[in-house]
Design a protein around this motif. Structure first.
Motif, PDB file in Angstrom:
ATOM      1  N   ALA A  58       0.821  -1.213   0.000  1.00 19.25           N
ATOM      2  CA  ALA A  58       0.000   0.000   0.000  1.00 19.25           C
ATOM      3  C   ALA A  58       0.855   1.264   0.000  1.00 19.25           C
ATOM      4  O   ALA A  58       0.351   2.356  -0.218  1.00 19.25           O
ATOM      5  CB  ALA A  58      -0.917   0.007   1.228  1.00 19.25           C
TER       6      ALA A  58
ATOM      7  N   VAL B  94       2.423   2.735   2.594  1.00 14.78           N
ATOM      8  CA  VAL B  94       2.076   3.569   3.745  1.00 14.78           C
ATOM      9  C   VAL B  94       3.135   3.332   4.821  1.00 14.78           C
ATOM     10  O   VAL B  94       3.415   2.189   5.179  1.00 14.78           O
ATOM     11  CB  VAL B  94       0.668   3.229   4.303  1.00 14.78           C
TER      12      VAL B  94
ATOM     13  N   LEU C 224       2.822   7.308   1.384  1.00 11.95           N
ATOM     14  CA  LEU C 224       2.075   8.154   2.305  1.00 11.95           C
ATOM     15  C   LEU C 224       2.693   7.980   3.686  1.00 11.95           C
ATOM     16  O   LEU C 224       2.809   6.858   4.177  1.00 11.95           O
ATOM     17  CB  LEU C 224       0.598   7.742   2.359  1.00 11.95           C
TER      18      LEU C 224
ATOM     19  N   GLU D 139      -7.442   2.305   1.309  1.00 11.63           N
ATOM     20  CA  GLU D 139      -7.613   3.208   0.168  1.00 11.63           C
ATOM     21  C   GLU D 139      -6.470   3.096  -0.831  1.00 11.63           C
ATOM     22  O   GLU D 139      -6.674   3.302  -2.019  1.00 11.63           O
ATOM     23  CB  GLU D 139      -7.736   4.663   0.640  1.00 11.63           C
ATOM     24  N   ARG D 140      -5.289   2.774  -0.362  1.00 10.45           N
ATOM     25  CA  ARG D 140      -4.110   2.737  -1.241  1.00 10.45           C
ATOM     26  C   ARG D 140      -3.831   1.356  -1.820  1.00 10.45           C
ATOM     27  O   ARG D 140      -2.892   1.203  -2.592  1.00 10.45           O
ATOM     28  CB  ARG D 140      -2.908   3.286  -0.503  1.00 10.45           C
TER      29      ARG D 140
END
Length: 137
Positions: A60, A62, A112, A135-136
């Motif tokens: 992702a 993150v 992110l 979301e990612r």
């Protein structure tokens, strides 16, 4: 290296401050794991950037950083010590600059960076991380 003038009790307390596996960090990891998320612990998200995230969600992209209110200058709970004030102000402000630089470098690499303050509840912090990771994906 400059030797600070400190009282023995203060020196003892500061030496016990954990930089990894803090209470909030362990609770957050446990909550995220229960939610089905898998992650790496204390890793560098981006090769060539010498900054280690507390949690890394590779696919992702993150990176989660759990920041202490004192060490990272929390606007709500951060304090400015009176003893050795100049040293501590410089140290904390340097930490803030490094955090901002880290966030920028990660963003430029497509990641992110999520910053969690130590005073946040685990439930609120976990919800932010879960939303970002999902979301990612």
């Amino acid at each position: 290296m400059e030797r600070l003038e400190t009282k023995p009790a203060v020196r003892a307390r500061m030496s016990r401050q954990r930089s990894r596996d803090t209470g909030i960090e362990l609770s957050l990891r446990k909550t995220l794991h229960k939610a089905g998320l898998r992650y790496r612990v204390h890793r560098r998200p981006v090769t060539g950037v010498r900054r280690e995230a507390d949690l890394v969600f590779g696919p992702a992209r993150v990176a989660v950083f759990v920041d202490g209110c004192f060490w990272h200058g929390c606007p709500e709970h951060g304090t400015w010590p009176k003893n050795n004030a100049e040293f501590w102000r410089a140290k904390i402000e340097n930490n803030r600059r490094r955090d901002a630089d880290t966030d920028t470098r990660l963003r430029e690499a497509g990641w992110l960076a999520l910053r969690i303050w130590e005073h946040e509840t685990v439930e609120v912090a976990a919800a932010r991380v879960i939303t970002a990771v999902r979301e990612r994906r």
